[in-house]
Motif scaffolding. Structure first.
Motif, PDB file in Angstrom:
ATOM      1  N   ARG A   1     -89.976  21.789  22.597  1.00  0.00           N
ATOM      2  CA  ARG A   1     -88.889  21.452  21.687  1.00  0.00           C
ATOM      3  C   ARG A   1     -88.066  22.698  21.354  1.00  0.00           C
ATOM      4  N   ALA A   2     -88.762  23.825  21.177  1.00  0.00           N
ATOM      5  CA  ALA A   2     -88.079  25.083  20.851  1.00  0.00           C
ATOM      6  C   ALA A   2     -87.228  25.571  22.015  1.00  0.00           C
ATOM      7  N   LEU A   3     -87.794  25.459  23.230  1.00  0.00           N
ATOM      8  CA  LEU A   3     -87.025  25.877  24.413  1.00  0.00           C
ATOM      9  C   LEU A   3     -85.786  25.028  24.616  1.00  0.00           C
ATOM     10  N   ALA A   4     -85.914  23.749  24.356  1.00  0.00           N
ATOM     11  CA  ALA A   4     -84.791  22.841  24.550  1.00  0.00           C
ATOM     12  C   ALA A   4     -83.634  23.164  23.629  1.00  0.00           C
ATOM     13  N   SER A   5     -83.975  23.675  22.423  1.00  0.00           N
ATOM     14  CA  SER A   5     -82.915  23.955  21.449  1.00  0.00           C
ATOM     15  C   SER A   5     -82.351  25.368  21.580  1.00  0.00           C
ATOM     16  N   ALA A   6     -83.015  26.216  22.375  1.00  0.00           N
ATOM     17  CA  ALA A   6     -82.567  27.606  22.523  1.00  0.00           C
ATOM     18  C   ALA A   6     -81.466  27.715  23.561  1.00  0.00           C
ATOM     19  N   PRO A   7     -80.591  28.767  23.468  1.00  0.00           N
ATOM     20  CA  PRO A   7     -79.560  28.973  24.493  1.00  0.00           C
ATOM     21  C   PRO A   7     -80.199  29.232  25.842  1.00  0.00           C
ATOM     22  N   ALA A   8     -79.546  28.752  26.922  1.00  0.00           N
ATOM     23  CA  ALA A   8     -80.067  29.005  28.260  1.00  0.00           C
ATOM     24  C   ALA A   8     -79.979  30.482  28.569  1.00  0.00           C
ATOM     25  N   VAL A   9     -81.015  31.036  29.190  1.00  0.00           N
ATOM     26  CA  VAL A   9     -81.010  32.451  29.554  1.00  0.00           C
ATOM     27  C   VAL A   9     -81.385  32.589  31.006  1.00  0.00           C
ATOM     28  N   SER A  10     -80.947  33.643  31.603  1.00  0.00           N
ATOM     29  CA  SER A  10     -81.328  33.932  32.976  1.00  0.00           C
ATOM     30  C   SER A  10     -82.657  34.655  32.982  1.00  0.00           C
ATOM     31  N   VAL A  11     -83.165  34.904  34.156  1.00  0.00           N
ATOM     32  CA  VAL A  11     -84.435  35.617  34.252  1.00  0.00           C
ATOM     33  C   VAL A  11     -84.295  37.043  33.736  1.00  0.00           C
ATOM     34  N   LEU A  12     -83.065  37.544  33.646  1.00  0.00           N
ATOM     35  CA  LEU A  12     -82.843  38.888  33.129  1.00  0.00           C
ATOM     36  C   LEU A  12     -82.561  38.879  31.644  1.00  0.00           C
ATOM     37  N   GLY A  13     -82.562  37.708  31.058  1.00  0.00           N
ATOM     38  CA  GLY A  13     -82.348  37.616  29.627  1.00  0.00           C
ATOM     39  C   GLY A  13     -80.897  37.433  29.225  1.00  0.00           C
ATOM     40  N   ALA A  14     -79.990  37.360  30.177  1.00  0.00           N
ATOM     41  CA  ALA A  14     -78.574  37.191  29.852  1.00  0.00           C
ATOM     42  C   ALA A  14     -78.222  35.720  29.792  1.00  0.00           C
ATOM     43  N   PRO A  15     -77.309  35.319  28.901  1.00  0.00           N
ATOM     44  CA  PRO A  15     -76.916  33.918  28.815  1.00  0.00           C
ATOM     45  C   PRO A  15     -76.349  33.430  30.145  1.00  0.00           C
ATOM     46  N   MET A  16     -76.731  32.234  30.561  1.00  0.00           N
ATOM     47  CA  MET A  16     -76.224  31.658  31.816  1.00  0.00           C
ATOM     48  C   MET A  16     -74.968  30.848  31.514  1.00  0.00           C
ATOM     49  N   ILE A  17     -73.891  31.527  31.244  1.00  0.00           N
ATOM     50  CA  ILE A  17     -72.645  30.872  30.883  1.00  0.00           C
ATOM     51  C   ILE A  17     -71.636  31.135  31.990  1.00  0.00           C
ATOM     52  N   ALA A  18     -71.239  30.123  32.711  1.00  0.00           N
ATOM     53  CA  ALA A  18     -70.260  30.258  33.785  1.00  0.00           C
ATOM     54  C   ALA A  18     -68.880  29.925  33.227  1.00  0.00           C
ATOM     55  N   ARG A  19     -68.091  30.939  33.019  1.00  0.00           N
ATOM     56  CA  ARG A  19     -66.758  30.735  32.444  1.00  0.00           C
ATOM     57  C   ARG A  19     -65.727  30.730  33.568  1.00  0.00           C
ATOM     58  N   ALA A  20     -65.058  29.638  33.760  1.00  0.00           N
ATOM     59  CA  ALA A  20     -64.044  29.536  34.811  1.00  0.00           C
ATOM     60  C   ALA A  20     -62.790  30.305  34.400  1.00  0.00           C
ATOM     61  N   ALA A  21     -62.147  30.919  35.384  1.00  0.00           N
ATOM     62  CA  ALA A  21     -60.908  31.634  35.101  1.00  0.00           C
ATOM     63  C   ALA A  21     -59.820  30.653  34.679  1.00  0.00           C
ATOM     64  N   GLU A  22     -58.960  31.085  33.776  1.00  0.00           N
ATOM     65  CA  GLU A  22     -57.845  30.248  33.344  1.00  0.00           C
ATOM     66  C   GLU A  22     -56.840  30.066  34.483  1.00  0.00           C
ATOM     67  N   ILE A  23     -56.669  31.119  35.257  1.00  0.00           N
ATOM     68  CA  ILE A  23     -55.699  31.110  36.351  1.00  0.00           C
ATOM     69  C   ILE A  23     -56.410  31.475  37.647  1.00  0.00           C
ATOM     70  N   GLU A  24     -56.406  30.577  38.618  1.00  0.00           N
ATOM     71  CA  GLU A  24     -57.035  30.837  39.912  1.00  0.00           C
ATOM     72  C   GLU A  24     -55.953  30.897  40.984  1.00  0.00           C
ATOM     73  N   LEU A  25     -55.892  32.012  41.690  1.00  0.00           N
ATOM     74  CA  LEU A  25     -54.872  32.243  42.701  1.00  0.00           C
ATOM     75  C   LEU A  25     -55.533  32.405  44.064  1.00  0.00           C
ATOM     76  N   ARG A  26     -54.965  31.789  45.087  1.00  0.00           N
ATOM     77  CA  ARG A  26     -55.534  31.817  46.439  1.00  0.00           C
ATOM     78  C   ARG A  26     -54.700  32.723  47.341  1.00  0.00           C
ATOM     79  N   TYR A  27     -55.406  33.571  48.081  1.00  0.00           N
ATOM     80  CA  TYR A  27     -54.751  34.517  48.985  1.00  0.00           C
ATOM     81  C   TYR A  27     -55.342  34.389  50.380  1.00  0.00           C
TER      82      TYR A  27
END
Length: 338
Positions: free
Chosen positions: A11-37
């Motif tokens: 229950r505690a794990l479910a309510s905690a923020p997701a973390v990576s194996v390195l302890g950093a939050p696993m938050i994938a933030r998409a770029a506001e502007i995506e440009l293709r080259y």
């Protein structure tokens, strides 16, 4: 010590923020502007190495708001396809050689007049100066934005499979691949060869299957595209200097915020200057590498080629096509040609 039930832990794990194996939050933030080259060169080429650095710099400087995704090695199609895509907005950026964009903006090919530039000193003085500004203004008129610093595609050399090319007489009847470029076709026809326009993506197989017997490209392209595997001789002709214009879709470019345009402009122009140095360093070492791979080099007699082009009326014809203003800006830096 108190015991903790398995259910409580879950229950505690479910309510905690997701973390990576390195302890950093696993938050994938998409770029506001995506440009293709898109471009036509392998990822190992200095153009792509420095483009990736520019893309990384843009992402960092914009705090992740802007991401430039790079598609090298003709992943999005040949030159003609990508030129169409950047015009329509299917991709944001493209780096056509001057010869390729000249199919849309004829004056862009003026840097590729046969045997015009003697060295890089003349090239950069012209292309970073009034002649380059003249060409960029013409590119803007077809709804493309050209960045100030043209990237280096190098002096072009000729390779062949049957015999060495030493003088203009060796060009007679030679089946040679050239870019999809009226100027290239005109020049090689004036030299009495039999030029064929093919997309760069078709060059290797066309040489391998003997559709053509020769081609012309900078040494760095001959190396990274492994054209030495299907050619025997390389003539150090320096017959054309060509560059890559880094262009953007005009509407997409104007639609970007001012600060983003400033960051991208600085990153791309700085990367272009570094790429020039990369190509220079590469050319200093690439000949020895190609010789070790079996390509035989020889020098040419440039005076015989110039004389043949004058005799055939090549310079006179293209002076009229490019116009007095553009031709005057070229000859201001290289001297009289016609």
């Amino acid at each position: 010590m108190s015991k903790v039930s398995r259910r409580a832990v879950l229950r505690a794990l479910a309510s905690a923020p997701a973390v990576s194996v390195l302890g950093a939050p696993m938050i994938a933030r998409a770029a506001e502007i995506e440009l293709r080259y898109g471009n036509n060169l392998p990822s190992s080429h200095p153009l792509n190495v420095r483009s990736q650095e520019a893309a990384d710099r843009v992402k960092e400087k914009t705090g992740g708001r802007v991401e430039i995704k790079i598609f090298p090695n003709n992943q999005l199609g040949g030159d003609t396809d990508m030129l169409s895509q950047v015009r329509s907005g299917g991709i944001t950026f493209f780096t056509p050689s001057a010869l390729v964009i000249a199919t849309l903006v004829p004056v862009a090919a003026i840097n590729a007049v046969g045997f015009a530039f003697a060295d890089y000193g003349q090239v950069w003085k012209a292309m970073d100066g009034a002649l380059g500004a003249h060409v960029r203004a013409a590119i803007e008129k077809v709804n493309l934005h050209a960045f100030e610093k043209i990237w280096d595609n190098g002096f072009r050399q000729m390779t062949s499979s049957a015999k060495p090319i030493e003088t203009a007489k060796d060009m007679a009847g030679l089946k040679i691949r050239v870019p999809v470029s009226p100027l290239s076709l005109s020049m090689f026809k004036a030299l009495d060869s039999a030029p064929t326009s093919l997309q760069f993506s078709e060059v290797y197989t066309s040489l391998q299957t003997k559709i053509v017997d020769a081609q012309e490209n900078p040494l760095s392209i001959i190396q990274v595209a492994k054209l030495y595997e299907v050619q025997k001789f390389c003539a150090l002709s320096n017959h054309i200097w060509d560059g890559f214009w880094f262009v953007a879709n005009g509407r997409a470019w104007k639609g970007l915020p001012d600060d983003v345009r400033g960051i991208i402009t600085e990153a791309i122009n700085d990367a272009g200057m570094k790429q020039r140095e990369d190509v220079k360093a590469l050319n200093d070492s690439v000949q020895a590498d190609l010789q070790a791979k079996g390509l035989a080099f020889n020098k040419t007699n440039p005076d015989s080629f110039r004389a043949k082009l004058r005799e055939a009326g090549f310079y006179k014809e293209w002076k009229e096509k490019f116009g007095a203003e553009a031709w005057g800006l070229l000859e201001k830096e290289v001297g009289a040609l016609a």
